[in-house]
Scaffold this motif. Sequence first.
Motif, short mmCIF file in Angstrom:
data_model
loop_
_atom_site.label_atom_id
_atom_site.label_comp_id
_atom_site.label_asym_id
_atom_site.label_seq_id
_atom_site.Cartn_x
_atom_site.Cartn_y
_atom_site.Cartn_z
N LYS A 1 9.54 -39.36 -28.45
CA LYS A 1 10.22 -40.11 -27.95
C LYS A 1 11.90 -39.75 -28.45
O LYS A 1 12.70 -39.66 -27.75
CB LYS A 1 10.20 -41.65 -27.72
CG LYS A 1 8.90 -41.93 -26.72
CD LYS A 1 9.34 -41.66 -25.52
CE LYS A 1 8.04 -41.96 -24.52
NZ LYS A 1 8.27 -41.61 -23.31
N HIS A 2 11.87 -39.72 -29.80
CA HIS A 2 13.19 -39.57 -30.62
C HIS A 2 13.59 -38.14 -30.22
O HIS A 2 14.70 -37.95 -29.91
CB HIS A 2 12.92 -39.59 -32.07
CG HIS A 2 14.07 -39.30 -32.75
ND1 HIS A 2 14.91 -39.91 -32.86
CD2 HIS A 2 14.28 -38.29 -33.62
CE1 HIS A 2 16.12 -39.50 -33.77
NE2 HIS A 2 15.64 -38.45 -33.99
N GLU A 3 12.76 -37.19 -30.00
CA GLU A 3 13.15 -35.82 -29.54
C GLU A 3 13.58 -35.66 -28.10
O GLU A 3 14.64 -35.03 -27.98
CB GLU A 3 12.05 -34.72 -30.02
CG GLU A 3 11.52 -34.53 -31.46
CD GLU A 3 10.27 -33.66 -31.63
OE1 GLU A 3 9.74 -33.48 -30.73
OE2 GLU A 3 9.79 -33.54 -32.77
N GLU A 4 12.94 -36.39 -27.26
CA GLU A 4 13.27 -36.30 -25.89
C GLU A 4 14.75 -37.14 -26.06
O GLU A 4 15.72 -36.41 -25.42
CB GLU A 4 12.30 -37.31 -25.24
CG GLU A 4 11.04 -36.63 -24.83
CD GLU A 4 9.95 -37.36 -24.08
OE1 GLU A 4 10.39 -38.44 -23.59
OE2 GLU A 4 8.92 -36.91 -23.83
N ARG A 5 15.14 -37.97 -26.69
CA ARG A 5 16.43 -38.61 -26.71
C ARG A 5 17.29 -37.84 -27.41
O ARG A 5 18.44 -37.73 -26.62
CB ARG A 5 16.27 -40.05 -27.39
CG ARG A 5 17.53 -40.88 -27.44
CD ARG A 5 17.35 -42.34 -27.74
NE ARG A 5 18.68 -42.99 -27.98
CZ ARG A 5 19.18 -43.50 -27.31
NH1 ARG A 5 18.87 -43.31 -25.83
NH2 ARG A 5 20.52 -44.18 -27.33
N ALA A 6 17.19 -37.13 -28.16
CA ALA A 6 18.01 -36.25 -28.60
C ALA A 6 18.27 -35.26 -27.92
O ALA A 6 19.46 -34.84 -27.71
CB ALA A 6 17.37 -35.67 -30.24
N ASP A 7 17.42 -34.97 -27.17
CA ASP A 7 17.68 -33.56 -26.06
C ASP A 7 18.56 -34.21 -25.12
O ASP A 7 19.37 -33.32 -24.64
CB ASP A 7 16.39 -33.08 -25.62
CG ASP A 7 15.65 -32.27 -26.61
OD1 ASP A 7 16.13 -31.86 -27.58
OD2 ASP A 7 14.23 -31.91 -26.41
N ALA A 8 18.08 -35.29 -24.50
CA ALA A 8 19.23 -35.99 -23.28
C ALA A 8 20.49 -35.99 -24.03
O ALA A 8 21.49 -35.89 -23.34
CB ALA A 8 18.26 -37.22 -23.21
N ILE A 9 20.68 -36.39 -25.43
CA ILE A 9 21.98 -36.62 -25.75
C ILE A 9 22.72 -35.35 -25.90
O ILE A 9 23.77 -35.23 -25.36
CB ILE A 9 22.00 -37.37 -27.22
CG1 ILE A 9 21.80 -38.74 -26.85
CG2 ILE A 9 23.21 -37.41 -27.84
CD1 ILE A 9 21.42 -39.58 -28.15
#
Length: 74
Positions: A60-68
């Motif tokens: 989830k952290h990686e997905e959020r970083a990708d979205a940002i």
Amino acid sequence: MQKAIGMLLIVLALWTGIELYTRGPSGAFDGAFAFLLDDEEREEGYSWAGERAGNKLRQKHEERADAINRLTGD
């Protein structure tokens, strides 16, 4: 009252049996029956609850970083 308790126990036994049959000991009830596995089976397909939680959090952290990164254009 005895009939109700008896029916409840039958339903719980069926539910447990179906969970064990469909998901296996490592997946049924989030690994509650993992102690039934052999050492080889335990090592090949089972991860402990802390590992699963850490992996989900990391994903989830990686997905959020990708979205940002997509939003900011970096």
